[in-house]
Design an enzyme around this catalytic site. Structure first.
Site, PDB file in Angstrom:
ATOM      1  N   LEU A 101     113.129  56.110  25.011  1.00 31.92           N
ATOM      2  CA  LEU A 101     111.999  55.842  25.839  1.00 31.92           C
ATOM      3  C   LEU A 101     111.318  54.554  25.692  1.00 31.92           C
ATOM      4  CD1 LEU A 101     110.548  59.351  25.453  1.00 31.92           C
ATOM      5  CD2 LEU A 101     112.223  58.743  26.762  1.00 31.92           C
ATOM      6  N   CYS A 102     111.333  53.775  26.616  1.00 32.61           N
ATOM      7  CA  CYS A 102     110.678  52.500  26.467  1.00 32.61           C
ATOM      8  C   CYS A 102     111.490  51.675  25.566  1.00 32.61           C
ATOM      9  CB  CYS A 102     109.289  52.489  26.232  1.00 32.61           C
ATOM     10  SG  CYS A 102     108.360  51.030  26.599  1.00 32.61           S
TER      11      CYS A 102
END
Length: 311
Positions: A101-102
Site C-alpha cells: 500500500l502506497c
C-alpha cells in the site's frame, strides 16, 4: 480459511494500516469463512507517530500467511528496514501473495519482488522508485497494479481500492460490493484509473456526470452508445469524453463496458440466468460479445467465473 498478515514496523503510518485492518480484520459475515488476520512486527512499534501497537507475532510469521500486506514506509527517502525486507522476501518465497500500500512498494522493490514487473506507488514518489530501482517498470498514472502474486497501489484511498480488489478476487463482486457499502466507500475503482484528475471537477454524488452515470446504470440492458450518453448529458461527444477522463480516468465507452461487465459479474454470482440471458440483461447483445469483453477484463470466461464465485 485464507490467512492475511499485515507487516508493521516502527513508524508505519496509521491510515493504510487501519484500512487493511478494516477490510481483512473485521468479520462482517459476508463470506464464510472470512480471513484469518494477524498483525506481525516489532512489539510496541510506534504507529502513526504516536500510537503504540501491541503485536503478538514477529515478522518471521509473515511466511506462514497466504497474503502479506505491506503498508507505507515511514519515509520513502530512507532505505526500508532490512528485517522487514528479509521477512517479505521469505514470505513470497514461501508462496505468499504480497501486496503493498502506497510507499510499501519500496519494501517490495528492495526485496527484489518487483524486478521486471509493472508497479506503482504514490504519485509523489514514483520518480524516486524509478530512479532507485531501475529494474522496476513504474507506472505513475494508476491506482493499483495486479501482477498476480505481487500487487502494488498508490497512496491513501488507493490502498483501500487494492484491499477491496483482493476481496473481489477471493470472494467475488457481490461480497466486495457488500463490504464497500458497509465501509461507505466506492465499490470498485479499476486499477487503471488515474491517481489524480487533470482538472478541478467535483467528485462524489455532485460531480458533473453523477446524474448521467445513474441514468446509465438503470439502463444497462439497452444498447447505449457514446452518442446516446452525450445527448442525455446535453453536451458534445468530445466534451463528454473530457469530463469522463477527468472524473473516471477513462473514456465513456470504456466506462460503459466496465459497468456492463460488473453487472454481469453480479448476475453470475447471484442468479441462475444463462450467459445468453445475462448478455441481454447487460446490453452486450450476444453471449459471444459478453464472453469476449468479460475475458478481456477479468481473464476468465463467464462460466469459469460463475463456478468460482457462485455460492
Amino acid at each position: 480459511m485464507s490467512s492475511v498478515a499485515l507487516a508493521v514496523t516502527d513508524g508505519t503510518p496509521l491510515f493504510e494500516l487501519a484500512a487493511a485492518c478494516e477490510v481483512f480484520g473485521v468479520d462482517r459475515e459476508l463470506a464464510h469463512p472470512w480471513y484469518d488476520f494477524a498483525i506481525c512486527g516489532q512489539n510496541d512499534a510506534e504507529v502513526g507517530g504516536w500510537l503504540r501497537a501491541g503485536i503478538r507475532h514477529d515478522l518471521e510469521a509473515l511466511a506462514d500467511a497466504d497474503t502479506v500486506i505491506v503498508p507505507s514506509c515511514r519515509d520513502a527517502a530512507e532505505p526500508p528496514p532490512p528485517a522487514l525486507v528479509d521477512a517479505v522476501r521469505a514470505a513470497h518465497r514461501a508462496g505468499a501473495r504480497v501486496a503493498s500500500l502506497c510507499t510499501g512498494a519500496f519494501v517490495l522493490a528492495e526485496a527484489g519482488l518487483l524486478d521486471g514487473r509493472r508497479a506503482t506507488t504514490h504519485w509523489a514518489h514514483t520518480a524516486l522508485l524509478h530512479d532507485r530501482y531501475p529494474a522496476v517498470r513504474v507506472d505513475p498514472d494508476v491506482l493499483y497494479v495486479d501482477e498476480g502474486d505481487v500487487l502494488t497501489s498508490a497512496g491513501k484511498a488507493a490502498g483501500m481500492d487494492l484491499c477491496l480488489h483482493l476481496v473481489r478476487t477471493d470472494h467475488g463482486t457481490a461480497v466486495a460490493n457488500a463490504l464497500a457499502r458497509s465501509l461507505v466507500v466506492p465499490p470498485h475503482r479499476p486499477g487503471g484509473q488515474a491517481q489524480f484528475i487533470p482538472a478541478a471537477v467535483a467528485h462524489g454524488r455532485n460531480h458533473v456526470l453523477a446524474e448521467l452515470m445513474s441514468w446509465v446504470l438503470e439502463r444497462l440492458e439497452h444498447p447505449l452508445t457514446v452518442h446516446d450518453l452525450a445527448c442525455e448529458a446535453g453536451m458534445s461527444s468530445r466534451n463528454l469524453a473530457r469530463h469522463f477522463n477527468a472524473v473516471a480516468g477513462t473514456s465513456p465507452l470504456r466506462w460503459l463496458l466496465i459497468q456492463r461487465v460488473r453487472r454481469a459479474q453480479e448476475l453470475l454470482e447471484t442468479s441462475d440466468l444463462s450467459v445468453e440471458q445475462i448478455a441481454s440483461r447487460t446490453g452486450m447483445g450476444t453471449a459471444t460479445t459478453l464472453r469476449r469483453h468479460f475475458s478481456q477484463q477479468l481473464g476468465v470466461p463467464p462460466e469459469t467465473y460463475r463456478r468460482t464465485f457462485r455460492p
